[in-house]
Design a protein around this motif. Sequence first.
Motif, PDB file in Angstrom:
ATOM      1  N   UNK A  40       5.731 -14.560  -1.491  1.00 35.30           N
ATOM      2  CA  UNK A  40       4.817 -14.601  -0.286  1.00 35.30           C
ATOM      3  C   UNK A  40       4.289 -13.144   0.252  1.00 35.30           C
ATOM      4  N   UNK A  41       5.137 -12.089   0.048  1.00 35.41           N
ATOM      5  CA  UNK A  41       4.685 -10.771   0.400  1.00 35.41           C
ATOM      6  C   UNK A  41       3.697 -10.366  -0.317  1.00 35.41           C
ATOM      7  N   UNK A  47      -4.156 -10.935  -0.473  1.00 32.15           N
ATOM      8  CA  UNK A  47      -5.124 -11.560   0.271  1.00 32.15           C
ATOM      9  C   UNK A  47      -5.597 -10.749   1.458  1.00 32.15           C
ATOM     10  N   UNK A  48      -4.736  -9.783   2.166  1.00 35.85           N
ATOM     11  CA  UNK A  48      -4.998  -8.809   3.328  1.00 35.85           C
ATOM     12  C   UNK A  48      -5.155  -7.589   2.803  1.00 35.85           C
ATOM     13  N   UNK A  49      -5.478  -7.177   1.397  1.00 33.29           N
ATOM     14  CA  UNK A  49      -5.493  -5.682   1.325  1.00 33.29           C
ATOM     15  C   UNK A  49      -6.484  -5.033   1.895  1.00 33.29           C
ATOM     16  N   UNK A  50      -7.467  -5.479   2.349  1.00 31.56           N
ATOM     17  CA  UNK A  50      -8.664  -5.073   2.990  1.00 31.56           C
ATOM     18  C   UNK A  50      -8.064  -4.411   4.415  1.00 31.56           C
ATOM     19  N   UNK A  51      -7.161  -4.927   4.771  1.00 24.72           N
ATOM     20  CA  UNK A  51      -6.641  -4.415   5.969  1.00 24.72           C
ATOM     21  C   UNK A  51      -5.478  -3.342   5.813  1.00 24.72           C
ATOM     22  N   UNK A  54      -6.495   0.525   6.944  1.00 23.36           N
ATOM     23  CA  UNK A  54      -6.153   0.774   8.509  1.00 23.36           C
ATOM     24  C   UNK A  54      -4.596   0.749   8.826  1.00 23.36           C
ATOM     25  N   UNK A  55      -4.031  -0.352   8.380  1.00 23.44           N
ATOM     26  CA  UNK A  55      -2.533  -0.507   8.790  1.00 23.44           C
ATOM     27  C   UNK A  55      -1.787   0.795   8.267  1.00 23.44           C
ATOM     28  N   UNK A  56      -1.883   1.133   7.144  1.00 22.95           N
ATOM     29  CA  UNK A  56      -1.191   2.516   6.628  1.00 22.95           C
ATOM     30  C   UNK A  56      -1.682   3.570   7.509  1.00 22.95           C
ATOM     31  N   UNK A 338      -4.295  14.436  -5.187  1.00 16.38           N
ATOM     32  CA  UNK A 338      -5.295  13.897  -6.300  1.00 16.38           C
ATOM     33  C   UNK A 338      -5.008  12.424  -6.382  1.00 16.38           C
ATOM     34  N   UNK A 339      -3.788  11.966  -6.560  1.00 13.72           N
ATOM     35  CA  UNK A 339      -3.624  10.612  -6.742  1.00 13.72           C
ATOM     36  C   UNK A 339      -3.982   9.725  -5.656  1.00 13.72           C
ATOM     37  N   UNK A 340      -3.660  10.319  -4.442  1.00  9.83           N
ATOM     38  CA  UNK A 340      -4.294   9.414  -3.138  1.00  9.83           C
ATOM     39  C   UNK A 340      -5.677   9.484  -2.916  1.00  9.83           C
ATOM     40  N   UNK A 341      -6.304  10.448  -3.430  1.00 11.66           N
ATOM     41  CA  UNK A 341      -7.843  10.508  -3.119  1.00 11.66           C
ATOM     42  C   UNK A 341      -8.437   9.584  -4.259  1.00 11.66           C
ATOM     43  N   UNK A 342      -7.840   9.599  -5.662  1.00 13.98           N
ATOM     44  CA  UNK A 342      -8.347   8.506  -6.288  1.00 13.98           C
ATOM     45  C   UNK A 342      -8.118   7.216  -6.245  1.00 13.98           C
ATOM     46  N   UNK A 343      -7.145   6.797  -5.520  1.00 13.38           N
ATOM     47  CA  UNK A 343      -6.651   5.551  -5.417  1.00 13.38           C
ATOM     48  C   UNK A 343      -7.307   4.968  -3.959  1.00 13.38           C
ATOM     49  N   UNK A 344      -7.053   5.737  -2.740  1.00 13.96           N
ATOM     50  CA  UNK A 344      -7.557   5.316  -1.372  1.00 13.96           C
ATOM     51  C   UNK A 344      -8.676   6.062  -0.803  1.00 13.96           C
TER      52      UNK A 344
END
Length: 404
Positions: A40-41, A47-51, A54-56, A338-344
């Motif tokens: 479920x998680x 389904x809610x990865x678009x949010x 902002x939540x992080x 580097x990993x954060x910019x490449x991913x997010x």
Amino acid sequence: MKESKIQKPERQQRLFGLSTPLRAAVIPPLSAARWLLVLIVAAGVYFFHGFLFPVLAALVIAFASWPLYRRLLAGVGGNRTIAATLAILFILTFLVVPIALAGTYAINEVREWVGWAIETNRHGAVTPQWITTLPVVGEWLNEQWADNFGHPGGIGELIQLVSGANIGSIYRGVLAAGGSAFGLLLTLLFMMIALFFAYRDGEHFAGQIDRLGERILPTRWERISRVVPATISSTVTGMTVIAIGEGLVLGIAYWLAGVPSPVTLGALTGVMALIPGGAPLSFTLVSIYLAASGSPMAGLALFIWGAVELFIVDKTLRPKLVGGPIKLPFLPTFFGLIGGVKTMGFLGLFIGPVLMALLVAIWREWLREVELAEDPVPDSVAEIEGGPPQIEIVAGPAKKSQAG
């Protein structure tokens, strides 16, 4: 007598097995419930990865500003709704609005740079005078400029060689990024909403997580749950607040020194300040540009100002602001950026180092447990080997008597 016996009904064969249920469950109920919760998680994240971004971002801001929020909560008499509303207003007034204004100016200046690159790519450009007058490397840079930018289409060839894209697509990408203000405002709205509820209901939610964590990690959760918030707070405070301050102070210095595009260069300096050694590199390069372009006194003054500001920040402000149980080394910081910019994307500048800080914190907690588990053995050995002298005196005759 045989006819009076009760006959049991025969099992009816069904298409998918016998009709009678099995006595024992294939999967234990507790294990099935855990796997169901994990599924479920995972489905919720999908389904809610678009949010998720902002939540992080809201959680990172909430962790970093929680001590100040506790003071605000005490000042309003413990009313969480009023305290959360005031905190959101303060963040909008003193953080979001100035960054948005600076970002708007920086985008406009970047568009001017891209426009200059398109004109240079169309007609070619001669080497600037300040580059040819540089000592030692001026002649070599002049040759490189003439080979790459001195003829029409040179910038496009260089960009296509490096990135595989042409300058026209990059220009359209810059325009699209500048025009996606609505999406950015929508993300900011979601972040503010999540931050409001993090302030208002954060302690209640943290209590629920503590109860679950004590069931999952009963021996380690107490230390990890205290290390994680302090780690996030210290990392965000040290890397973002100081970076914003350095970008602002050095951006004003660029403007006073007469550097073109001071807002963009200040923003780039702030981003570079997230990397250890990035801020000194930024203002040193700008100082060299000023000195080579005919303003040696302005370049020298800018370099001295940057060195003094960096010394004050590193020796006085950073040790006070960057507290907590962990200080992130250079290599995890670099990998996190580097990993954060490449991913997010841009948000990864903040999320990546925080995740690396959490990994380092958990790793150090495990090492601490190993050291505590191994401490009693060396202590006992030391007591035996380094005991008082009378033990050796007593033990000596005993050995001789045994030998005799």
